[in-house]
Scaffold this active site. Structure first.
Site, PDB file in Angstrom:
ATOM      1  N   ASP A   1       0.743  -0.991  -0.009  1.00  0.00           N
ATOM      2  CA  ASP A   1       0.196   0.108  -0.225  1.00  0.00           C
ATOM      3  C   ASP A   1       1.010   1.273  -0.124  1.00  0.00           C
ATOM      4  O   ASP A   1       1.337   1.660   1.015  1.00  0.00           O
ATOM      5  CB  ASP A   1      -0.877  -0.037   1.161  1.00  0.00           C
TER       6      ASP A   1
ATOM      7  N   GLU B   1      -1.866  -1.605  -4.423  1.00  0.00           N
ATOM      8  CA  GLU B   1      -3.296  -1.359  -4.697  1.00  0.00           C
ATOM      9  C   GLU B   1      -3.268  -0.227  -5.423  1.00  0.00           C
ATOM     10  O   GLU B   1      -2.268   0.574  -5.493  1.00  0.00           O
ATOM     11  CB  GLU B   1      -3.744  -0.533  -3.161  1.00  0.00           C
TER      12      GLU B   1
ATOM     13  N   ASP C   1      -2.257   1.176   6.719  1.00  0.00           N
ATOM     14  CA  ASP C   1      -1.351   0.790   5.624  1.00  0.00           C
ATOM     15  C   ASP C   1      -0.910  -0.443   5.613  1.00  0.00           C
ATOM     16  O   ASP C   1      -0.833  -1.370   4.453  1.00  0.00           O
ATOM     17  CB  ASP C   1      -0.263   1.720   5.404  1.00  0.00           C
TER      18      ASP C   1
END
Length: 167
Positions: free
Chosen positions: A7, A68, A141
């Site tokens: 992330d 992501e 995260d």
């Protein structure tokens, strides 16, 4: 298969390494947050992110990196800095011959929870449950990075959380 979920972010990049056993069980290998100090120049922060990711790749030998995909509706400044961090993440993968797959937040939620508009807390709970963790991974995260890794494992093996028990 061992997946490095990422992330990306400039201040905090979450990562999670997850693998699927031959029996179809998810096994967490490692997860943490890579933090870069806000007082340092942008180039130095990006270099620190790169160096930390290289260390993760060398330590855990993932076979694929799941990232992501960015979605920003309003904050252009945040989008630019996250985009720069994301570029470093993708460069690191390419330089280490890792395949990169990308998933939208809705795809991750759909794969992990079964509902593409699931709230963040529900995704975090499912990450904790699926990986048999004592607590929800923090910061957010890290949980997000683990979720994107789980998403890839499920989608690449055509499995869903409810199917694991059937195997």
């Amino acid at each position: 298969m061992r997946v490095l979920g990422v992330d990306p972010g400039l201040a905090i990049t979450g990562y999670g390494v997850v693998e699927m056993t031959p029996e179809g069980e998810l096994r967490p290998i490692a997860c943490a947050a890579i933090r870069t100090p806000s007082g340092q120049p942008l180039a130095r922060r990006l270099a620190q992110l790169y160096e930390a990711l290289v260390e993760v790749i060398h330590d855990y030998h993932p076979t694929v990196m799941a990232v992501e995909r960015l979605y920003f509706g309003r904050n252009v400044t945040t989008a630019l800095t996250v985009g720069q961090a994301r570029g470093v993440v993708l460069l690191c993968a390419a330089q280490h011959a890792l395949e990169v797959v990308e998933y939208t937040p809705a795809e991750v939620k759909q794969a992990v929870v079964g509902y593409g508009a699931a709230p963040k807390a529900q995704v975090q709970y499912m990450v904790q449950t699926l990986l048999h963790l004592d607590t929800v991974p923090r910061p957010d995260d890290v949980a997000d990075a683990l979720a994107v890794a789980i998403c890839h494992l499920y989608l690449s093996t055509a499995m869903r959380p409810g199917q694991m028990a059937e195997r």
